[in-house]
Design a protein around this motif. Structure first.
Motif, short mmCIF file in Angstrom:
data_model
loop_
_atom_site.label_atom_id
_atom_site.label_comp_id
_atom_site.label_asym_id
_atom_site.label_seq_id
_atom_site.Cartn_x
_atom_site.Cartn_y
_atom_site.Cartn_z
N ARG A 160 0.81 -1.19 0.04
CA ARG A 160 -0.10 -0.09 0.04
C ARG A 160 0.88 1.33 -0.06
O ARG A 160 2.12 1.29 0.23
N THR A 161 0.17 2.44 -0.46
CA THR A 161 0.84 3.68 -0.40
C THR A 161 1.30 4.23 0.93
O THR A 161 1.78 5.26 1.10
N ILE A 162 0.77 3.58 2.13
CA ILE A 162 1.33 3.98 3.45
C ILE A 162 2.74 3.87 3.76
O ILE A 162 3.11 4.24 4.80
N PHE A 163 3.26 2.85 3.06
CA PHE A 163 4.66 2.59 3.47
C PHE A 163 5.67 3.70 3.01
O PHE A 163 5.72 3.72 1.74
N LEU A 170 10.47 9.66 2.39
CA LEU A 170 10.30 8.91 0.88
C LEU A 170 9.52 7.63 1.01
O LEU A 170 9.30 6.83 1.76
N PRO A 171 8.67 7.56 -0.06
CA PRO A 171 7.92 6.32 -0.18
C PRO A 171 8.68 4.98 -0.45
O PRO A 171 9.80 5.25 -1.20
N ALA A 172 8.36 3.98 0.01
CA ALA A 172 9.01 2.72 -0.31
C ALA A 172 8.57 2.23 -1.80
O ALA A 172 7.43 1.57 -1.82
N THR A 173 9.13 2.52 -2.73
CA THR A 173 8.67 2.13 -4.03
C THR A 173 8.82 0.71 -4.54
O THR A 173 7.91 0.44 -5.17
N GLY A 242 5.61 -0.57 -4.41
CA GLY A 242 4.94 0.38 -3.84
C GLY A 242 4.72 1.56 -4.53
O GLY A 242 4.43 1.62 -5.59
N HIS A 243 4.66 2.77 -3.84
CA HIS A 243 4.27 3.85 -4.40
C HIS A 243 5.51 4.59 -4.93
O HIS A 243 6.74 4.82 -4.48
N LYS A 289 5.35 2.35 8.27
CA LYS A 289 4.00 2.98 7.98
C LYS A 289 4.11 4.57 8.47
O LYS A 289 4.02 4.82 9.61
N SER A 290 4.29 5.17 7.34
CA SER A 290 4.49 6.54 7.67
C SER A 290 3.93 7.52 6.55
O SER A 290 4.19 8.93 6.79
N PHE A 291 3.04 7.06 5.67
CA PHE A 291 2.48 7.88 4.79
C PHE A 291 0.89 7.91 4.66
O PHE A 291 0.47 6.90 5.04
N TYR A 292 0.33 8.88 4.49
CA TYR A 292 -0.97 8.95 3.97
C TYR A 292 -1.07 9.64 2.80
O TYR A 292 -0.17 10.51 2.12
#
Length: 384
Positions: A160-163, A170-173, A242-243, A289-292
């Motif tokens: 999910r995009t939450i990671f 930075l997102p976990a792509t 990921g995102h 888990k660090s993103f919305y």
């Protein structure tokens, strides 16, 4: 060699967006060239066909499967892009054909893929069914594993995009895991073989998405497919797509999946320096888990006749309607956002929130509202 350019050159154009199901991939499977052997290997709960794709004649055998979770299709797209590359006359493609035998299941859960659900048609998460193998789709995977006896397994997923990546905003792509084989999460030769491949893929990806490669949590659960196959002494690698910024359809992230897959075949399996490999692996930042999807800051609300300044967050849910995937932004968190980032952030500068006659956001409501009755947000996004 520019792997990102290769990923662009060999994109399978018939696969776009996130709603990928059996009817989407069947025409492509039927048009693979004679280097590939495509055959049906079983049926799903709802009697949809499960296919395998075989390629290569080499000694090292790799078993891959994608869309074990039906709504996780990015790795399926990346896998078909990889098939496109393998049909080319590239020296690397020829080398893979000569030195490897690949057995790929591009869609293990065709019912979930059509319904766009994580589970199969019996509402069972296949990635919690590895030990008992109660479901027909997992029985198919077990049968293929036992007959093929792979040297490596690639377990292909989306996250999910939450990671994000720990220590970076930075997102976990892309994230990887060498799954544990016991409760102590000890490292043995089996895990270290998988780690060696992960380190090579990480080296390549750092050139294109620095600090956006994560290491997935390795808590042990023998019901999970990767953990189970690791206990069977097969090095197994979890891939998590990921995102990336503004890539909700994941048609850019698929390129990084392609790069990961292709670079995994550049590994030399000999002369492993154990301490160096493990240290490199453990230096890959942990997923957290660090993103919305959206964070709105400094929003004025009126609650019980009291004015307050708050922050709140919204997250997309994904809904298939009339054969199309729609992203629906919903309010999911109010305040307590100190340790979170938004893929999109808005400073509302103390402007007053209003929606449906209320001056405060409600969890579960659609993220469509006004600030100061002037600035409109529709489905999470500011309307300019």
């Amino acid at each position: 060699m520019n792997y990102l350019q290769l990923a662009t050159d060999f994109i399978q154009p018939k696969l776009k967006g996130k709603y990928i199901h059996l009817e989407t991939i069947l025409p492509i499977l039927n048009n693979l060239n004679s280097d590939f052997k495509v055959s049906e290997i079983g049926k799903s709960v709802q009697d949809r066909a499960i296919y395998k794709v075989e390629f290569g004649v080499g000694k090292t055998k790799i078993l891959m499967w994608s869309q074990m979770h039906g709504n996780e299709s990015t790795t399926t797209k990346g896998l078909f892009d990889f098939f496109n590359f393998l049909q080319s006359d590239s020296e690397l493609a020829k080398n893979i054909k000569e030195n490897y035998t690949l057995l790929c299941i591009p869609m293990l859960n065709p019912d979930g893929s059509y319904l766009y659900t994580r589970e199969n048609a019996n509402a069972v998460d296949l990635n919690r069914d590895a030990f008992l193998a109660t479901q027909p789709e997992m029985k198919v995977l077990h049968a293929i594993y036992n007959s093929f006896q792979p040297d490596f397994c690639y377990n292909l997923h989306d996250q999910r995009t939450i990671f994000g990546t720990e220590g970076f905003n930075l997102p976990a792509t892309v994230s990887f895991l060498s799954p544990a084989y016991n409760e102590e999460r000890a490292y043995n030769d089996v895990r270290l073989k998988a780690i060696q491949v992960i380190n090579k893929m990480n080296d390549f990806l750092q050139q294109y998405i620095p600090n956006q490669i994560g290491r997935f949590d390795d808590s042990y659960n023998v019901n999970c497919t990767g953990d189970y196959f690791t206990t069977q002494n097969t090095p197994t690698i979890l891939f998590e797509a990921g995102h990336y910024n503004n890539d909700y359809d994941r048609d850019l992230v698929r390129k990084f999946v392609f790069i990961a897959l292709l670079s995994s075949f550049t590994v030399s399996y000999e002369n492993v320096i154990v301490d160096n490999e493990l240290t490199k692996y453990l230096n890959i930042p942990q997923n957290n888990k660090s993103f919305y999807d959206f964070i709105y800051k400094n929003v004025k609300i009126i609650d019980n006749n009291e004015e307050k300044i708050i922050n709140f967050a919204a997250q997309y849910s994904e809904v298939v309607s009339e054969g199309e995937l729609k992203f629906v932004a919903e309010i999911v968190k109010i305040d307590d956002l100190q340790n979170f980032n938004g893929h999109e952030e808005y400073d509302c500068s103390g402007g007053l929130f209003s929606a449906n006659g209320d001056n405060f956001p409600k969890i579960g409501d659609k993220a469509s509202f006004f600030i100061n009755n002037l600035t409109e947000f529709n489905n999470g996004v500011k309307i300019i």
